[in-house]
Scaffold this active site. Structure first.
Site, mmCIF file in Angstrom:
data_model
loop_
_atom_site.group_PDB
_atom_site.id
_atom_site.type_symbol
_atom_site.label_atom_id
_atom_site.label_comp_id
_atom_site.label_asym_id
_atom_site.label_seq_id
_atom_site.Cartn_x
_atom_site.Cartn_y
_atom_site.Cartn_z
ATOM 1 N N ARG A 534 0.800 -1.221 0.000
ATOM 2 C CA ARG A 534 0.000 0.000 0.000
ATOM 3 C C ARG A 534 0.835 1.274 0.000
ATOM 4 N NH1 ARG A 534 1.096 1.888 4.897
ATOM 5 N NH2 ARG A 534 -0.246 3.700 4.663
ATOM 6 N N GLU A 741 4.067 -7.503 -3.383
ATOM 7 C CA GLU A 741 3.783 -8.880 -2.986
ATOM 8 C C GLU A 741 3.386 -9.771 -4.148
ATOM 9 O OE1 GLU A 741 1.463 -8.893 0.966
ATOM 10 O OE2 GLU A 741 0.983 -6.994 -0.004
#
Length: 781
Positions: A534, A741
């Site tokens: 994020r 990720e």
């Protein structure tokens, strides 16, 4: 106008410091008067603590503090507060700390830890998640009902081993299966694996007079450490400072809080002397958290035309002994749980389950690498049963603009395009694989079979709806700027990207932007945690807003000096000028700390921009249906993998990997390619060799890097190709989305699919070791 820095492959700004050894980590730090700590850990996976005798340890010369669970009756946790600093009453996994020692030197501390005598009464061990759900299963946490957790978000079941039960319900699942022409049911398994960063966990703490605590730690999230430490031991946040210098990797294992509270308590017990606890590699493996294991039960109903019309899934997460972070992994897997597919009728039950294994926590992919093993293997198996091409089957069902996710979110043009990622990968990998009769004969003769596998993926940041980031941009006397943030760059290269964003926004050369590396909760602006892919989005937006605030201040100041309206002013090349009189200008350095007129009068003052960004439009999810909006953004991707399987040995050789991701906008091509390649290699470890093994009593067998195998340079594929689709995220910095990720997700699935394509072997468990493949081939033969 100077060339844009967005998209340029800028080398990492921390590269020189790291390769020369100049970068300082907590491992390198030594504080005046510092003591060294050691742990006493449990040799049992589940046992009642009958007696702890610390007398011999306390009497050893040089020992300054000894703690047991009775001395520190606190529990840790971010989502589920269930983990003691030191085991109290009983131990719940092999390697759990039961006592801690601080001494003048490390050898003395370790000797003292060895002198601590602990008497145990072994208890029944539960290791299998299905067994843990039985009514007569041993309870890992008999007192679950007394714990604290975030109500309305997590749903533990006291009196059982269920730490959380997350549900998704969409449509009518029974009606969907009734309409299906084919129903396919399977079980898939992923074991626990390790983070294995280069730097093990390490913390220095000093508990000073007035209950002032200072922590130096190798953490991903300094503000989370401060907040959780305050909640745990009851010291006000204003009394705690957490400092994070360079961090040598984390992969999720350094999120939340780990050693910090225990080390702080050791310092208090040692009358305020600073204490340092450095996990050995063996302690990193056996005593600190791992990635959760997962058993997936999946039932899928499809039409003969290849449309998925119903899917029912049970995810059984092996959380290990404590489920602090694990409950959120189960939740995130639930709302993402069918992958990037539009399915009318869905039922998902995601259970986070206590066992007597090492406790799990966040890990790169946050549960998605685990459940995509099931989802994408299931897709290939169904396609074969339908007699349909695996690419065609996926394309029929993938999310597209106008689709609705399983939580009710509508997909828009700017959300991202998984179909474009898959089409690109299929084209570049040469799908489908067509073999000549001569090639088939040669494969049969040599026992070496070639195959291709495809798999898609998606992931959104898993975070609370109120997650926020902030940034400060401070101009120096020479017109350069310092950027202060509290998201941690522990190897992903985020600070380099933030420097590019600031330089682009402020019309500065990159060398005049300095991102301050050491983060302190006393002096750095707030950030939630560096997790969930994020920070590029949220931290990047905060930096943009801080830069814009700085530019607005400069315009306001320069307007009076240049006698021009603010809207007439422009920025370029470290200068602000009047648009229609470009020779009327001021250098940034003239405004940085205030402007001085010829007669000595001064106006303005030091320029400091501040920016903030909070997640927009996210909601809590309905407790019974999972409906709501959990996602800030979705990053989509796909892998195509070519392998060669030697059926005489079971060895799989990866010949080529082609990957594509819709990152919204590439901010730094060099860094994002590095992220992708790193994630792919980490995924190969999960696919082929990484597994935590326990004996029947729950004792860990894979306690070192001899027994626990991670990939080396010799295990790399011959070719890795990376491609990017750019569907700009409207609320992302310059249109970007996170991708840290995602490259690891679905690597195992694509290899499993390639294995089936090459040999016809359908395997349901990883790692796909040579032994497992060989035995499966022998059974088939």
């Amino acid at each position: 106008m100077s060339q844009s820095l967005i998209g340029v492959g800028v080398p990492r700004i921390d590269g020189v410091e790291k390769v020369t050894g100049e970068a300082l980590y907590v491992h390198d730090l030594k504080i005046q008067g510092m003591l060294y700590a050691a742990l006493k850990t449990s040799p049992y996976a589940h046992a009642r603590i009958l007696r702890i005798d610390t007398s011999r340890a306390r009497s050893l010369p040089g020992v300054k503090a000894v703690l047991t669970g009775q001395d520190v009756p606190y529990r840790l946790g971010l989502y589920m507060i269930d983990r003691p600093l030191l085991a109290t009453g009983k131990v719940r996994y092999y390697g759990e700390p039961v006592a801690a020692v601080a001494a003048l030197d490390l050898d003395t501390a370790r000797e003292a830890a060895d002198l601590i005598e602990v008497e145990y009464e072994p208890l029944p061990v539960v290791q299998d998640v299905e067994e843990a759900l039985r009514e007569d299963a041993p309870l890992v946490h008999e007192d679950l009902a007394t714990y604290s957790w975030i109500k309305g978000v997590y749903f533990p079941k006291p009196g059982t081993n269920i730490a959380n039960h997350f549900k998704v319900r969409k449509g009518d699942i029974e009606a969907g299966f009734a309409r299906a022409d084919l129903i396919v049911e399977n079980k898939f398994f992923q074991p626990q694996v390790l983070h294995m960063p280069l730097e093990t966990h390490v913390t220095i703490a000093r508990w000073s007079s007035g209950d002032r605590i200072k922590i130096w730690t190798s953490a991903q999230s300094p503000f989370a450490v401060r907040d959780l430490l305050s909640m745990t031991i009851g010291v006000p946040r204003s009394h705690i400072e957490v400092i994070v210098p360079y961090v040598g990797g984390g992969f999720g294992g350094k999120a939340g809080i780990h050693l910090e509270a225990l080390v702080a308590c050791l310092s208090r017990a040692a009358r305020g002397r600073p204490v340092k606890l450095t996990a050995t590699r063996e302690e990193e493996i056996a005593s600190l958290p791992c990635r959760q294991g997962l058993l997936s039960k999946i039932k899928t109903g499809v039409t003969r035309e290849g449309r998925i019309i119903a899917e029912e899934i049970a995810y059984l997460w092996d959380a290990g002994a404590y489920a602090d972070y694990g409950v959120n992994i189960g939740r995130a897997a639930g709302y993402s749980g069918v992958g990037p597919y539009e399915i009318e009728n869905v039922k998902i039950d995601s259970y986070t389950i206590y066992t007597n294994h090492i406790f799990g926590t966040a890990y790169r992919g946050f549960g998605h690498a685990e459940f995509f093993w099931a989802i994408e293997r299931q897709r290939d198996i169904i396609a074969r049963k339908l007699g349909m091409d695996a690419l065609e089957f996926r394309m029929k069902n993938l999310l597209k603009p106008g689709s609705v996710t399983i939580t009710g979110e509508k997909i828009h043009e700017n959300t991202g395009r998984v179909d474009k990622c898959l089409a690109l990968v299929a084209e570049k990998i040469g799908w489908p694989l067509v073999k000549t009769e001569e090639e088939k004969a040669r494969e049969k003769e040599t026992g070496r079979y070639r195959g291709l596998g495809l798999a898609v993926l998606h992931k959104a940041p898993a975070m609370p709806p109120s997650t926020a980031s902030s940034a400060i941009v401070k101009m120096n006397e020479d017109g350069s700027v310092n950027v202060l943030v509290s998201g941690i760059d522990y190897g992903q290269g985020t600070y380099t990207t933030l420097a590019q964003i600031a330089a682009e926004r402020l019309h500065l050369p990159l060398e005049k932007v300095h991102v301050v590396w050491e983060t302190s909760t006393e002096t750095s602006p707030y950030d939630w945690q560096t997790v969930a892919s994020r920070f590029t989005v949220m931290g990047g937006n905060a930096v943009i807003r801080a830069c814009d605030d700085l530019l607005a201040q400069m315009k306001s100041l320069a307007a009076g000096i240049l006698r021009a309206a603010e809207e007439e002013l422009e920025f370029s090349q470290e200068e602000i000028y009047v648009r229609h009189h470009p020779d009327q200008k001021l250098a940034y350095r003239e405004l940085a700390i205030g402007y001085t007129y010829g007669n000595g009068n001064a106006v303005g003052g030091p320029l400091i921009g501040r920016g903030r960004y909070i997640a927009q439009g996210l909601t809590f999810l309905d407790a019974e249906t999972g409906q709501g909006r959990p996602a800030l953004d979705w990053t989509y991707g796909a892998h195509g993998i070519e392998i060669e399987v030697d059926t005489k040995t079971g060895n799989i050789r990866v010949l080529r990997i082609v990957s594509a991701f819709d990152v919204g906008r590439v901010l730094n091509e060099m860094l994002v390619k590095g992220q992708v390649i790193g994630g792919i290699v980490q995924g190969l470890g999960t696919a082929f060799s990484e597994v935590l093994l326990y004996d029947r009593e729950g004792r860990l067998l894979t306690r070192n890097l001899v027994d626990y195998k991670i990939p080396t340079a010799k295990d790399l594929p011959d070719v890795i190709e990376t491609y990017f689709v750019e569907t700009p995220q409207l609320d992302g910095p310059y249109g970007a989305r996170g991708v840290a990720e995602h490259p690891m997700i679905s690597i195992t699935s694509a290899i499993g699919n390639a294995l089936a394509n090459a040999t016809g072997l359908e395997l349901y468990e990883v790692p796909l070791s040579a032994e497992r493949v060989y035995l499966a081939w022998q059974e088939k033969a």
